[in-house]
Design an enzyme around this catalytic site. Sequence first.
Site, PDB file in Angstrom:
ATOM      1  N   ASP A   1      31.222   7.885-105.119  1.00 18.06           N
ATOM      2  CA  ASP A   1      31.459   7.272-103.811  1.00 18.06           C
ATOM      3  C   ASP A   1      30.554   6.053-103.655  1.00 18.06           C
ATOM      4  O   ASP A   1      29.483   5.984-104.259  1.00 18.06           O
ATOM      5  CB  ASP A   1      31.102   8.261-102.686  1.00 18.06           C
ATOM      6  CG  ASP A   1      32.157   9.348-102.497  1.00 18.06           C
ATOM      7  OD1 ASP A   1      33.298   9.188-102.960  1.00 18.06           O
ATOM      8  OD2 ASP A   1      31.817  10.375-101.865  1.00 18.06           O
TER       9      ASP A   1
ATOM     10  N   ARG B   1      38.687   3.090-106.672  1.00 24.07           N
ATOM     11  CA  ARG B   1      39.222   3.450-105.357  1.00 24.07           C
ATOM     12  C   ARG B   1      38.897   2.279-104.421  1.00 24.07           C
ATOM     13  O   ARG B   1      37.760   1.821-104.390  1.00 24.07           O
ATOM     14  CB  ARG B   1      38.541   4.724-104.842  1.00 24.07           C
ATOM     15  CG  ARG B   1      38.908   5.079-103.406  1.00 24.07           C
ATOM     16  CD  ARG B   1      37.909   6.050-102.789  1.00 24.07           C
ATOM     17  NE  ARG B   1      37.980   7.387-103.337  1.00 24.07           N
ATOM     18  CZ  ARG B   1      36.950   8.261-103.285  1.00 24.07           C
ATOM     19  NH1 ARG B   1      35.799   7.906-102.730  1.00 24.07           N
ATOM     20  NH2 ARG B   1      37.087   9.461-103.788  1.00 24.07           N
TER      21      ARG B   1
END
Length: 303
Positions: free
Chosen positions: A129, A180
């Site tokens: 992340d 992402r």
Amino acid sequence: MFRQVILSVADNRLVSETIKRYGFQMGARRFVAGETLDDAVRATRAMNQEGIAATLDHLGESVRDRAEAEQAARAYHELQARLHAEKLDANVSLKLSMMGIDVDRALGIEQTRELVAEAARLGSFVRIDMEDSRYTDVTLNAFRDFWSLYPGHVGAVLQAYLRRSSSDLEALSDEPRNFRIVKGAYNEPPNLAFPAKADVDDHYRALVEQSLAAGHYTAIATHDERMIGHALRYIRAHNIPKDRFEFQMLYGINLGGLRELTREGYRTRVYIPYGTDWYAYFTRRLAERPANLLFFARALWNR
Ligand code: FDA
């Protein structure tokens, strides 16, 4: 602006103690699958039964000491083993600050590398992340290093609100990797992040196009139907095969939209957070939408 105010208030001790005390039942439950690994496995199985893959986040960030960082890594090893044993269509998402890079950079990187190595051994994947901008360089450098060791088993995240993200993507486009694309969820100064939503949205569309055009496997992570519509138009116009991208959404937000994409034959994945350390994650979800804060305030008032 709303996000900045809420994230600043969330740092206040009285506010955080109140939310930690009542927040799980009063609102966090909507965004967090539960406090245990069993809860997360149950939620994952339910999504898999609908044809939706998952990525699991064992909640926690900014650990304060070595023991906490080592405990976090153990929790992720346990998670990887469980997902494998249960044959779930799921991988993991983790944060470098939870792996301990603020305590000891080498420890945080090494613990993360071991998790990526384990993912490679199991035929799985680790998504790192992206946290606030203090972590952008260290995260992207670690990602590049891990990719060279375990290609295809690790992915990074690029935030459209950061002015630098197109250049970062360009610099990492010497070979097809895995990204992402998100809008960005932290409190950033205007010299680093676009303050206007319209600019963030424009950059989001551009990043998705740039990532797909460079041949990266692209996770289009947004609940914004306009961003999804734009991505689909680009994908169709350029005949991008369905196995080169997926749509991702957060647990508890617009799952109807994700189901529809699944029915249309697209790859989809839900981000499922679980664990007791849900405060920071929950406040970022409140900060994304005034209606969430109102709902939470009302629940607290009526308690
Ligand atoms: P936007 O905020 O414009 O919202 C579009 C619409 O979606 C809203 O109008 C509303 O209908 C709905 N919506 C959005 N947020 C909502 C909420 N909290 N509650 C209810 N409805 C909501 N960020 C980051 O900085 N680093 C990361 O690693 C990640 N990882 C990540 C993974 C996945 C799978 C997703 C979907 C998102 C992230 N994010 C993230 C969060 C991301 O940066 C962003 O904050 C949120 O996705 C909200 O932005 P949207 O793209 O949905 O658009």
